[in-house]
Design an enzyme around this catalytic site. Structure first.
Site, short mmCIF file in Angstrom:
data_model
loop_
_atom_site.label_atom_id
_atom_site.label_comp_id
_atom_site.label_asym_id
_atom_site.label_seq_id
_atom_site.Cartn_x
_atom_site.Cartn_y
_atom_site.Cartn_z
N GLY A 70 26.17 52.05 37.23
CA GLY A 70 24.77 52.22 37.66
C GLY A 70 24.34 51.24 38.74
N SER A 119 33.13 51.16 45.92
CA SER A 119 33.53 51.82 47.18
C SER A 119 34.15 50.82 48.15
CB SER A 119 32.33 52.51 47.80
OG SER A 119 31.26 51.60 47.97
N HIS A 139 21.62 50.96 47.01
CA HIS A 139 20.52 51.00 47.98
C HIS A 139 20.14 49.64 48.53
CE1 HIS A 139 18.82 55.24 46.87
NE2 HIS A 139 20.00 55.28 47.43
MG MG Z 1 20.62 59.42 46.12
#
Ligand code: MG
Length: 206
Positions: A70, A119, A139
């Site tokens: 998450g 990633s 983000h």
């Molecule tokens: Mg999204």
């Protein structure tokens, strides 16, 4: 376009708008004729199903990269926390069991290869040319910028870079996906070819 979504689809948790999903599917249908696709940030597999359905039609593959613990906003006490995904053992969420179930129920196990890792780590060892990269990961500016830097050059000429949660107006959402979208455009390596809600589709032009 009428996409025949799998029966389980309405139960799949996620943040992908149906119009954005259809755009992803259409782009992936063109892209996956030429090379595999990478998705960064799969969560419970909602966007992966759109990409996987397109890949299935072309006998191609989507590599679905997610650490499955998450993002910040998914953790306890944050806006997008879902207690059903909470893992007592780690104190974080674990979206992988739900992801696997959803991909299995959608009959996409032969079209989706999950990679459970960050990633950034995967990118260090990645050598396969890609027809499309979909960035929908962390983000924070650090995470979003790393995804752009690490993955955009792996897209072949004519291939696509898709970025989710691009909000030009700061009142609508966080800025880093918008910032990396702008960086991709100003690099002149990509041009914008489609925009649906917060999803931007760029094409590699140099
Ligand atoms: Mg999204």
């Amino acid at each position: 376009m009428n996409i025949k979504l799998p029966n389980n689809f309405s139960r799949v948790k996620g943040f992908m708008d149906p119009m954005e999903g259809e755009c992803l599917y259409r782009t992936a249908l063109i892209a996956s004729e030429n090379a595999p696709i990478v998705e960064i940030g799969s969560y419970c597999g909602k966007s992966t199903i759109y990409l996987g359905m397109a890949c299935k039609e072309n006998n191609s593959i989507v590599f679905a990269i997610d650490h499955h613990t998450g993002s910040e906003e998914n953790q306890v006490g944050w806006e997008y926390h879902d207690s059903e995904l909470f893992d007592d053992e780690t104190g974080r969420i674990n979206s992988f069991p739900s992801f696997r179930r959803n991909i299995r129920d959608a009959n996409l196990e032969a079209s989706v290869i999950p990679i459970v890792s960050s990633s950034a780590l995967v990118s260090k060892f990645w050598t396969i040319d890609l027809s499309m990269v979909f960035i929908d990961g962390g983000h924070s500016m650090e995470a979003a910028k790393a995804d752009l830097d690490n993955w955009s050059d792996k897209v072949i000429h004519g291939g696509f870079l898709a970025i989710h949660d691009v909000f030009p107006n700061p009142d609508d959402g966080g800025r880093p996906p918008y910032e990396i979208y702008k960086l991709a455009i100003t690099s002149k390596k990509f041009k914008e070819v489609e925009s649906v809600k917060s999803l931007k589709i760029l094409q590699r032009v140099s």
